[in-house]
Design a protein around this motif. Structure first.
Motif, short mmCIF file in Angstrom:
data_model
loop_
_atom_site.label_atom_id
_atom_site.label_comp_id
_atom_site.label_asym_id
_atom_site.label_seq_id
_atom_site.Cartn_x
_atom_site.Cartn_y
_atom_site.Cartn_z
N LEU A 1 0.44 -1.06 0.09
CA LEU A 1 0.17 0.11 0.16
C LEU A 1 0.96 1.50 0.01
N ALA A 2 2.14 1.03 0.88
CA ALA A 2 2.75 2.38 0.79
C ALA A 2 3.36 2.40 -0.73
N ALA A 3 4.12 1.28 -1.39
CA ALA A 3 4.53 2.12 -3.16
C ALA A 3 3.51 2.54 -4.00
N CYS A 4 2.21 1.67 -3.84
CA CYS A 4 0.58 2.36 -4.20
C CYS A 4 0.53 3.46 -3.94
N ASP A 5 0.22 4.16 -2.61
CA ASP A 5 0.01 5.47 -2.48
C ASP A 5 1.53 6.15 -2.82
N GLU A 6 2.58 5.53 -2.82
CA GLU A 6 3.68 7.08 -3.78
C GLU A 6 3.69 6.68 -5.05
N ALA A 7 3.12 6.19 -5.78
CA ALA A 7 3.37 5.73 -7.59
C ALA A 7 1.48 6.47 -7.62
N LEU A 8 0.63 6.59 -6.76
CA LEU A 8 0.07 7.26 -7.48
C LEU A 8 -1.05 8.08 -6.58
N ARG A 9 -0.28 8.93 -6.26
CA ARG A 9 -0.38 10.03 -5.50
C ARG A 9 -0.79 10.85 -6.88
N PRO A 10 -2.23 11.98 -6.54
CA PRO A 10 -2.26 11.65 -5.33
C PRO A 10 -4.01 11.27 -4.64
N ARG A 11 -4.20 10.48 -5.54
CA ARG A 11 -5.06 9.21 -4.73
C ARG A 11 -4.59 8.54 -4.16
#
Length: 285
Positions: A23-33
């Motif tokens: 989830l952390a890697a996904c958040d980092e790549a998908l910001r601002p989502r």
């Protein structure tokens, strides 16, 4: 608020550290989502499962069907790097889905605008033959009528200009009569379905009647007068722009005797009747 990307991750407590890293890697790549784990009965659009310590199975739903991908890692890959790779792939899938949804929901700006501009007005062109009683009971007159009408496609009401010319005999075989008319007025056109249309209008304008001796250019009797011309027609469309039309026109005139050398050779009737047949052209359909 930016929408969440929900991911179905393993509910096993042993997978907690891996889930957090994904989830952390996904958040980092998908910001601002933002990526969020969904471990409930509600199905998330992306599902991650580990078939082995070095193999992740990722399923995603593209709106029509489920797709499947497998990430296989080597023994040299650290666990954190494996989890991070899974998170980045989940973010990429989420970005692809967001772009697809935006494209499907975005209204087309060029085609509807062009269609609206094309459909804003309708042009009705008629090319018709005319036939009806002439200047005497034994003589008929025939000729042609052309008209151009314009109206808003959203309304049945329009306005048209009509020009016609006809010629016929009189009581004297040596004398012929010619009618020339220019008129304009409102009309209504109603589509009845299956390519059928009914039109009704009222033109008003000026008409000239010219009586001439055959084989002579000398005009013996020329009259100009106001003419009112109610008309009705039905058309059947045979292609996207062409229709066959039939109708009637009823010229209303002051009426007068046609005289030549002091002799009455015919009568311009105050109430006429002309049959119309020909083509209706709709170039802006």
């Amino acid at each position: 608020m930016w929408p969440l990307l929900t991911v179905d991750l393993p509910a096993d407590p042993a997978a907690r550290e891996a889930n957090q890293a994904i989830l952390a890697a996904c958040d980092e790549a998908l910001r601002p989502r933002h990526c969020e784990s969904r471990v409930s009965a509600q199905l998330a659009p992306i599902r991650v499962r580990w078939s082995a310590a070095d193999r992740a199975e990722i399923d995603d739903f593209d709106g029509r069907r489920w797709r499947h991908q497998t990430l296989a890692f080597s023994e040299a890959d650290a666990s954190v790097e494996r989890w991070r790779a899974v998170g980045l792939l989940v973010a990429a899938i989420g970005s692809e889905a967001a772009g697809r949804d935006a494209a499907e929901s975005q209204p087309s700006t060029s085609a509807p605008r062009a269609s609206a501009e094309r459909a804003r007005v309708e042009l009705d062109l008629n090319a018709l033959a005319m036939l009806g009683p002439g200047a005497s009971r034994s003589a008929w007159r025939g000729g042609a009528l052309v008209s151009a009408g314009v109206r808003a496609r959203s309304s049945p009401l329009g306005f048209r200009l009509a020009l016609n010319a006809s010629r016929g005999g009189t009581n004297d075989a040596a004398v012929s009569a010619t009618w020339l008319s220019a008129a304009a007025g409102p009309y209504a056109a109603v589509d009845l379905g299956r390519g059928a249309r009914f039109s009704l209008g009222l033109d008003a304008g000026w008409e000239w009647l010219i009586a001439t001796v055959s084989e002579s250019t000398a005009a013996s009797d020329t009259r100009g007068y106001l003419s009112v011309r109610p008309w009705a027609a039905g058309a059947f469309q045979v292609s996207s722009w062409l229709g066959l039309l039939a109708g009637v026109e009823v010229p209303l005139t002051p009426g007068h005797a046609i005289r030549l050398d002091g002799r009455e050779v015919g009568q311009n009737p105050p109430l006429g009747l002309l049959a119309l047949v020909g083509f209706e052209i709709r170039p802006l359909r």
